[in-house]
Every structure is written in C-alpha cells, then in structure tokens.
Design a protein around this motif. Sequence first.
Motif, mmCIF file in Angstrom:
data_model
loop_
_atom_site.group_PDB
_atom_site.id
_atom_site.type_symbol
_atom_site.label_atom_id
_atom_site.label_comp_id
_atom_site.label_asym_id
_atom_site.label_seq_id
_atom_site.Cartn_x
_atom_site.Cartn_y
_atom_site.Cartn_z
ATOM 1 N N HIS A 169 -13.701 -60.157 26.829
ATOM 2 C CA HIS A 169 -14.136 -59.635 25.716
ATOM 3 C C HIS A 169 -15.552 -60.509 25.411
ATOM 4 C CE1 HIS A 169 -10.172 -58.146 24.885
ATOM 5 N NE2 HIS A 169 -9.541 -59.430 25.051
ATOM 6 N N LYS A 209 -12.856 -55.988 23.560
ATOM 7 C CA LYS A 209 -13.102 -56.125 22.347
ATOM 8 C C LYS A 209 -14.207 -56.829 22.039
ATOM 9 C CE LYS A 209 -8.130 -55.027 21.190
ATOM 10 N NZ LYS A 209 -6.773 -55.679 21.200
ATOM 11 N N GLN A 210 -14.830 -56.580 20.594
ATOM 12 C CA GLN A 210 -15.676 -57.794 20.225
ATOM 13 C C GLN A 210 -15.270 -58.957 19.202
ATOM 14 O OE1 GLN A 210 -18.558 -54.657 18.818
ATOM 15 N NE2 GLN A 210 -20.013 -55.638 20.241
ATOM 16 N N PHE A 211 -15.492 -60.112 19.458
ATOM 17 C CA PHE A 211 -15.189 -61.130 18.555
ATOM 18 C C PHE A 211 -16.079 -62.114 18.125
ATOM 19 C CE2 PHE A 211 -11.206 -60.012 21.213
ATOM 20 C CZ PHE A 211 -10.317 -59.654 20.205
ATOM 21 N N LYS A 214 -18.941 -55.357 12.480
ATOM 22 C CA LYS A 214 -19.013 -54.390 13.709
ATOM 23 C C LYS A 214 -17.822 -55.026 14.677
ATOM 24 C CE LYS A 214 -23.196 -52.198 13.915
ATOM 25 N NZ LYS A 214 -24.678 -52.103 14.595
ATOM 26 N N GLU A 272 -2.945 -47.745 20.363
ATOM 27 C CA GLU A 272 -3.908 -46.895 19.714
ATOM 28 C C GLU A 272 -3.155 -45.858 18.904
ATOM 29 O OE1 GLU A 272 -6.663 -45.301 22.718
ATOM 30 O OE2 GLU A 272 -7.589 -47.518 22.963
ATOM 31 N N ASN A 296 -14.215 -56.604 16.157
ATOM 32 C CA ASN A 296 -12.730 -56.516 16.003
ATOM 33 C C ASN A 296 -12.168 -57.388 15.099
ATOM 34 O OD1 ASN A 296 -13.421 -55.272 18.774
ATOM 35 N ND2 ASN A 296 -11.920 -54.297 17.916
ATOM 36 N N ALA A 297 -12.451 -58.630 15.361
ATOM 37 C CA ALA A 297 -12.056 -59.782 14.540
ATOM 38 C C ALA A 297 -13.241 -61.021 14.333
ATOM 39 C CB ALA A 297 -10.569 -60.274 14.962
ATOM 40 N N LYS A 301 -13.340 -56.103 9.667
ATOM 41 C CA LYS A 301 -12.061 -55.689 9.520
ATOM 42 C C LYS A 301 -10.961 -56.561 9.566
ATOM 43 C CE LYS A 301 -13.815 -52.463 12.826
ATOM 44 N NZ LYS A 301 -14.138 -52.658 14.175
ATOM 45 N N ARG A 302 -11.038 -57.762 10.539
ATOM 46 C CA ARG A 302 -9.891 -58.768 10.478
ATOM 47 C C ARG A 302 -10.533 -59.927 10.353
ATOM 48 N NH1 ARG A 302 -4.699 -59.578 12.440
ATOM 49 N NH2 ARG A 302 -4.870 -60.812 14.225
#
Length: 219
Positions: free
Chosen positions: A26, A3-5, A66, A217, A68-69, A94-95
């Motif tokens: 991540h 994921k991308q943070f 872009k 998912e 995830n959080a 998004k978050r």
Amino acid sequence: MKKQFAVIGLGNFGFYLAAGLFQKGHEVLGIDINPRQVQEVRDKVSRAVIADATDPQALKELELEKMNAVVVSIGSVLNSSILATLNVKDMGVKRVVAKAVSDAHGRILQKIGADDIYFPEKDLALTAAQRLDNPNVLDYLPFMEGYSIVQLAPPAMFVGKNLIELDLINRLGIQVIAVTETSPENVVMIPTGRFVVKDSDLLVLLGPDKALAGLEEKS
Ligand code: ADP
C-alpha cells in the motif's frame, strides 16, 4: 488492491503499522512531529514528513481526505492524540482509526468520532492470554500468501439465496466458514448449503484475496 494510508505518530506501534502496510504493497504516508522518527521510517514507507498533527494548517497540505484511512497513533500525550484525531475528523477523512492507551482515552476518542479504536497493549495481552490458554489451530496453519479470511456484509444479490444457490466455492473459490447473525446475535459455524443469507448477516469468508476484494466492492 493498492490503498492509501497515513499514520500519524511513528512511535513503536505507528512505526510497525506504517512499515507493515507499506510491505503489503500500500501507499503509506508517515507523519511525526519528531524529525528523528521521520528519518527512521523514511525508507520503510512511501513518504515521511515532519508535521505537528495538533495544527490543522500543517495537516491541510497533506491531503489526508483522499486516503482510505488515517491512523492516529499518539498514545503518551493525551491532548495531542485528541486534537490530532479531531483535526483529521474535521478534514472529512473517510476512516479515522485511533490508538488508545486506556479505556478513558478510548471513550474520548469514540466521542469525538474515531471510526475505530485500537488498544494495542490490551488487545495483545488478551490475544496472548487466549493463545497460552488454548493454542489456536490457525497459528499452526502455514500462512498462505494471497489468501485471507474476511468478514463482510453480503452484497444485495446474495440476500434471500441459500449457499447452494450462491455456490461461492465453485464460482469464486470462496468458502463460507461462518455467518454472524445480528438479530438475534448468533454465530453459525460452518453453515450448510441450506443456509439462507439475510440482509442483517455478516459472512466470514476464506478465499483468494482477489475474489474477496471483488465481493467487498459489491457489499
Ligand atoms: P508508542 O507507545 O507506540 O511508541 P507513543 O505514543 O509513545 O507510541 O508515540 C507517539 C509518537 O507520536 C512519537 O513518535 C511522537 O513524536 C509522535 N507525536 C507526538 N505528538 C505529535 C504531534 N502533535 N504530531 C505528530 N506526531 C506526534
């Protein structure tokens, strides 16, 4: 799954959070107004940049939407924490998770739309109190790389079926350890095979990360 943070504010909490997420595999972007903090975290994250998070223009080119959080971990300067959180929310991230240092701070962050709020000192103090009061058996379990406990809403195809029909243990190696019922609020610990899953339930599952990610998912 990678994921991308992004972590804004690399003080104590932000530093360890950013480094911890990177260590878990991540992609992590660290952001701080102070060059010294950025220098310090540089080799512990994917990328570290100097930027003032109260300036929307400075954040724009970092493509935070872009991620995830995005975690805003600015505690001591209240107006910077508030402005940074507002800016990140406005960008359509998004978050947005924000760190609060007091209940009042937390209430403000909630009002401006933070999706989740951490109170690191308070949360750790309560956890420490609980551990000292009643040492948790989980603390003595060896940490198993590749396994997790997660809570998630059931995928649509689970609803109306009982746990024997779902047979998660044999199909996916996943054990249902509890179900949090929301209406009325109730926790069913170690549900039996006859338990029928409802749309409003939250399942607490123990299993291999890969299988859990697959379910997440779908849910
Ligand atoms: P901790 O208690 O976890 O160390 P602090 O609130 O003291 O947290 O740390 C805040 C971090 O946020 C510091 O590294 C500081 O340089 C950074 N910071 C403060 N204001 C901004 C800002 N406007 N933009 C980006 N980073 C900031």
